[in-house]
Design a protein around this motif. Sequence first.
Motif, PDB file in Angstrom:
ATOM      1  N   ASN A   3       0.826  -1.212   0.000  1.00 43.42           N
ATOM      2  CA  ASN A   3       0.000   0.000   0.000  1.00 43.42           C
ATOM      3  C   ASN A   3       0.866   1.270   0.000  1.00 43.42           C
ATOM      4  O   ASN A   3       0.354   2.370  -0.149  1.00 43.42           O
ATOM      5  N   GLY A   4       2.174   1.115   0.217  1.00 48.54           N
ATOM      6  CA  GLY A   4       3.092   2.262   0.144  1.00 48.54           C
ATOM      7  C   GLY A   4       2.971   3.221   1.321  1.00 48.54           C
ATOM      8  O   GLY A   4       3.455   4.350   1.248  1.00 48.54           O
ATOM      9  N   LYS A   5       2.323   2.760   2.429  1.00 47.48           N
ATOM     10  CA  LYS A   5       2.070   3.676   3.549  1.00 47.48           C
ATOM     11  C   LYS A   5       2.914   3.318   4.776  1.00 47.48           C
ATOM     12  O   LYS A   5       3.517   2.249   4.838  1.00 47.48           O
ATOM     13  N   HIS A   6       2.866   4.195   5.752  1.00 43.73           N
ATOM     14  CA  HIS A   6       3.482   3.928   7.061  1.00 43.73           C
ATOM     15  C   HIS A   6       2.433   3.246   7.938  1.00 43.73           C
ATOM     16  O   HIS A   6       1.229   3.491   7.765  1.00 43.73           O
ATOM     17  N   LEU A   7       2.878   2.462   8.898  1.00 48.11           N
ATOM     18  CA  LEU A   7       1.949   1.915   9.900  1.00 48.11           C
ATOM     19  C   LEU A   7       2.202   2.677  11.201  1.00 48.11           C
ATOM     20  O   LEU A   7       3.254   2.504  11.828  1.00 48.11           O
ATOM     21  N   ILE A   8       1.260   3.537  11.565  1.00 50.13           N
ATOM     22  CA  ILE A   8       1.441   4.310  12.800  1.00 50.13           C
ATOM     23  C   ILE A   8       0.343   3.898  13.778  1.00 50.13           C
ATOM     24  O   ILE A   8      -0.839   4.209  13.563  1.00 50.13           O
ATOM     25  N   ALA A   9       0.744   3.178  14.801  1.00 50.37           N
ATOM     26  CA  ALA A   9      -0.182   2.762  15.862  1.00 50.37           C
ATOM     27  C   ALA A   9      -1.498   2.210  15.301  1.00 50.37           C
ATOM     28  O   ALA A   9      -2.584   2.654  15.643  1.00 50.37           O
ATOM     29  N   GLY A  10      -1.378   1.246  14.417  1.00 48.13           N
ATOM     30  CA  GLY A  10      -2.566   0.547  13.920  1.00 48.13           C
ATOM     31  C   GLY A  10      -3.219   1.174  12.704  1.00 48.13           C
ATOM     32  O   GLY A  10      -4.143   0.599  12.140  1.00 48.13           O
ATOM     33  N   GLN A  11      -2.770   2.346  12.277  1.00 54.04           N
ATOM     34  CA  GLN A  11      -3.364   3.009  11.102  1.00 54.04           C
ATOM     35  C   GLN A  11      -2.345   3.052   9.967  1.00 54.04           C
ATOM     36  O   GLN A  11      -1.180   3.397  10.204  1.00 54.04           O
ATOM     37  N   TRP A  12      -2.803   2.763   8.755  1.00 54.19           N
ATOM     38  CA  TRP A  12      -1.927   2.917   7.579  1.00 54.19           C
ATOM     39  C   TRP A  12      -2.059   4.351   7.094  1.00 54.19           C
ATOM     40  O   TRP A  12      -3.161   4.806   6.767  1.00 54.19           O
ATOM     41  N   VAL A  13      -0.939   5.069   7.091  1.00 53.63           N
ATOM     42  CA  VAL A  13      -0.964   6.509   6.856  1.00 53.63           C
ATOM     43  C   VAL A  13      -0.127   6.839   5.617  1.00 53.63           C
ATOM     44  O   VAL A  13       1.015   6.381   5.498  1.00 53.63           O
ATOM     45  N   SER A  14      -0.698   7.635   4.710  1.00 53.05           N
ATOM     46  CA  SER A  14       0.098   8.063   3.546  1.00 53.05           C
ATOM     47  C   SER A  14       0.642   9.471   3.819  1.00 53.05           C
ATOM     48  O   SER A  14       0.547   9.964   4.948  1.00 53.05           O
ATOM     49  N   GLY A  15       1.166  10.131   2.808  1.00 55.88           N
ATOM     50  CA  GLY A  15       1.711  11.482   3.027  1.00 55.88           C
ATOM     51  C   GLY A  15       1.709  12.244   1.728  1.00 55.88           C
ATOM     52  O   GLY A  15       1.304  11.720   0.683  1.00 55.88           O
ATOM     53  N   ASP A  16       2.157  13.492   1.788  1.00 56.89           N
ATOM     54  CA  ASP A  16       2.153  14.320   0.579  1.00 56.89           C
ATOM     55  C   ASP A  16       3.251  13.892  -0.391  1.00 56.89           C
ATOM     56  O   ASP A  16       3.104  13.955  -1.593  1.00 56.89           O
ATOM     57  N   GLU A  17       4.358  13.463   0.174  1.00 53.66           N
ATOM     58  CA  GLU A  17       5.515  13.155  -0.687  1.00 53.66           C
ATOM     59  C   GLU A  17       5.756  11.661  -0.744  1.00 53.66           C
ATOM     60  O   GLU A  17       5.502  10.948   0.239  1.00 53.66           O
ATOM     61  N   THR A  18       6.291  11.198  -1.872  1.00 52.65           N
ATOM     62  CA  THR A  18       6.674   9.783  -1.967  1.00 52.65           C
ATOM     63  C   THR A  18       8.112   9.669  -2.487  1.00 52.65           C
ATOM     64  O   THR A  18       8.645  10.609  -3.070  1.00 52.65           O
ATOM     65  N   PHE A  19       8.702   8.507  -2.235  1.00 53.40           N
ATOM     66  CA  PHE A  19       9.982   8.174  -2.881  1.00 53.40           C
ATOM     67  C   PHE A  19       9.795   6.854  -3.624  1.00 53.40           C
ATOM     68  O   PHE A  19       8.902   6.069  -3.276  1.00 53.40           O
ATOM     69  N   GLN A  20      10.601   6.619  -4.632  1.00 50.35           N
ATOM     70  CA  GLN A  20      10.509   5.394  -5.425  1.00 50.35           C
ATOM     71  C   GLN A  20      11.538   4.382  -4.940  1.00 50.35           C
ATOM     72  O   GLN A  20      12.686   4.757  -4.680  1.00 50.35           O
ATOM     73  N   SER A  21      11.138   3.131  -4.842  1.00 48.02           N
ATOM     74  CA  SER A  21      12.136   2.103  -4.516  1.00 48.02           C
ATOM     75  C   SER A  21      13.040   1.899  -5.734  1.00 48.02           C
ATOM     76  O   SER A  21      12.651   2.222  -6.865  1.00 48.02           O
ATOM     77  N   LYS A  22      14.242   1.363  -5.463  1.00 47.72           N
ATOM     78  CA  LYS A  22      15.195   1.140  -6.574  1.00 47.72           C
ATOM     79  C   LYS A  22      15.563  -0.340  -6.594  1.00 47.72           C
ATOM     80  O   LYS A  22      16.669  -0.719  -6.159  1.00 47.72           O
ATOM     81  N   PRO A  23      14.639  -1.190  -7.063  1.00 47.78           N
ATOM     82  CA  PRO A  23      14.922  -2.631  -7.035  1.00 47.78           C
ATOM     83  C   PRO A  23      16.048  -3.010  -7.990  1.00 47.78           C
ATOM     84  O   PRO A  23      16.301  -2.307  -8.974  1.00 47.78           O
ATOM     85  N   ALA A  24      16.676  -4.156  -7.687  1.00 49.82           N
ATOM     86  CA  ALA A  24      17.715  -4.668  -8.594  1.00 49.82           C
ATOM     87  C   ALA A  24      17.058  -5.137  -9.888  1.00 49.82           C
ATOM     88  O   ALA A  24      17.659  -5.084 -10.955  1.00 49.82           O
ATOM     89  N   HIS A  25      15.842  -5.654  -9.778  1.00 48.77           N
ATOM     90  CA  HIS A  25      15.059  -6.025 -10.968  1.00 48.77           C
ATOM     91  C   HIS A  25      13.589  -5.957 -10.580  1.00 48.77           C
ATOM     92  O   HIS A  25      13.255  -5.852  -9.397  1.00 48.77           O
ATOM     93  N   GLY A  26      12.695  -6.002 -11.571  1.00 55.08           N
ATOM     94  CA  GLY A  26      11.257  -5.920 -11.294  1.00 55.08           C
ATOM     95  C   GLY A  26      10.807  -4.473 -11.145  1.00 55.08           C
ATOM     96  O   GLY A  26      11.606  -3.543 -11.272  1.00 55.08           O
ATOM     97  N   PRO A  27       9.499  -4.288 -10.859  1.00 57.24           N
ATOM     98  CA  PRO A  27       8.945  -2.921 -10.848  1.00 57.24           C
ATOM     99  C   PRO A  27       9.382  -2.099  -9.642  1.00 57.24           C
ATOM    100  O   PRO A  27       9.604  -2.639  -8.559  1.00 57.24           O
ATOM    101  N   SER A  28       9.453  -0.791  -9.865  1.00 61.36           N
ATOM    102  CA  SER A  28       9.712   0.132  -8.746  1.00 61.36           C
ATOM    103  C   SER A  28       8.352   0.550  -8.180  1.00 61.36           C
ATOM    104  O   SER A  28       7.357   0.598  -8.900  1.00 61.36           O
ATOM    105  N   HIS A  29       8.296   0.816  -6.878  1.00 61.79           N
ATOM    106  CA  HIS A  29       7.033   1.212  -6.244  1.00 61.79           C
ATOM    107  C   HIS A  29       7.229   2.534  -5.516  1.00 61.79           C
ATOM    108  O   HIS A  29       8.349   2.871  -5.114  1.00 61.79           O
ATOM    109  N   ALA A  30       6.102   3.239  -5.311  1.00 59.75           N
ATOM    110  CA  ALA A  30       6.153   4.511  -4.578  1.00 59.75           C
ATOM    111  C   ALA A  30       5.828   4.263  -3.107  1.00 59.75           C
ATOM    112  O   ALA A  30       4.914   3.488  -2.786  1.00 59.75           O
TER     113      ALA A  30
END
Length: 501
Positions: A3-30
């Motif tokens: 889901n690309g979110k943080h888990l803060i005390a039981g809630q999945w929380v998103s934010g204004d900014e994202t970063f992209q993962s840099k996998p060695a292979h396969g898709p990158s995610h935000a």
Amino acid sequence: MLNGKHLIAGQWVSGDETFQSKPAHGPSHAFAVGTPELVNDACLAAEEAFWSYGYSSRQNRAKFLNTIADKIEERGADLTEIGTQETGLPEARLNGERGRTTGQLRLFAEHILSGDYLDRRFDEALPDRAPLPRPDLRMMQRPIGPIAVFGSSNFPLAFSTAGGDTAAALAAGCPVVVKGHSAHPGTGEIVAQAIHEAIKDCDLHPGVFSFVQGGTREVGQTLVKHPLIKAVGFTGSLGGGRALFDLCAARPEPIPFFGELGSVNPMFLLPHALSHRGDEIATGWAGSLTMGAGQFCTKPGVCVVIEGADASAFAKAVTKALAPFEAQTMLTDGIAKSYRDGRDRIAGAKGIRDLLTTSCDQRTATPYLFQATAKEWLDNQALGEEVFGPLGLIIVADNFEEMMKVARTLEGQLTCTLHLDAEDSTEGRALLPILERKAGRLLANGFPTGVEVSSTMVHGGPYPASTNFGATSVGTLSIRRFVRPVCYQNIPTDILPEDIA
Ligand code: NAP
């Protein structure tokens, strides 16, 4: 899935900014970028959770640890898929590491049930003792409060979100706030999902565990400085660990920083072993040096030998054994670059001989082998710095006295190894007391990669191997980092904690 979110005390929380993962292979995610506000929310919830979790029964905590292990196992296929993509490590490694991670959680469940870690002590009251009576005194270990955990890039499961530090802290009764590693944010998130479900199944306070993705260094720095955090478990680089350690020490209330850093894990080859088994040791070293592209904190990077025909034959045998190893993918672009920088540093040092020169670029590493005399090593501290990757350095001493000198001047290490035969025991006996002062684990006739998770394991050592030589980050003894002794004097038994009443 993700889901690309943080888990803060039981809630999945998103934010204004994202970063992209840099996998060695396969898709990158935000993934959502962490913020100081989220860190604060997680720490406040962890402190609130401590009032119930810190006083929960050992049975309930053991159930929680076993449930986390079950939930991780249920996600095995997803973890292997994303873990291999993000780290470039092979499938078998991810599967093995998952077993190690769940095994660690279950081991801690068993360990706390036995109660030994509480180290309970009783001094009975002696009301008639002269000249002064003795009060009723009892002591046991208590959890210390919310713990911050930083995992490392090279063990995306076993030294990360639900790795050894988290397992030990939760076992002790301490809530945990994990700072996700930017090298494997998806793997971290799926493990956080497993812990989240276990919290719900075990009906625990949701603040027991939070997971804040990074994206900026401010996240980790805010976390270690947060006044509600009582200790930090860190596995990673010397530079990163030292920066965070200094922040912990500079707080108005300094807190312990348990940083497991790196070392060169020297091996000392004594004359008879070198003469009888030089080829065998050379092959074993080449395997240990290149395992996982040399990205192990216990990689034996340095071999010390005594000058002579056996030492020359050994150098040739290692060169031959290393030559066929092909390029391997490194965990991140940054680690691959650091490897090449380290190689250049060693290659450019005064008096260095190249035994095996290869070539690697981008996110790959190939083995390198260098040689220096003990005098050059003793004159140049930089040769003793870890190069994270498949690079080896042979140090040639003029004689055993000079080998002892090399041993005496070593910095703190995670491990030191002796290769010796029965005829080498006089030299072995002389070296052992020196090496004992240098490392957390001493080995004979083996290779230090492969760390057993058990009650006797010590994974730590004098600085810079770790920031706290009295601790280990692997094995059941690691729970000690997150408890402190409390003495109860004449406290009525009906209000004492159940474990000491
Ligand atoms: P790393 O680069 O030090 O990163 C570890 C964690 O610390 C990451 O979450 C990183 O954040 C954070 N961090 C690093 N510097 C920071 C700073 N100045 N301020 C705030 N946060 C900071 O280490 P790594 O690449 O994960 O691991 C490789 C190294 O770890 C090797 O040198 C290896 O020897 C050592 N290691 C030691 C052990 C051991 O048990 N002793 C085990 C495994 C690895 P980001 O996510 O933003 O990078």
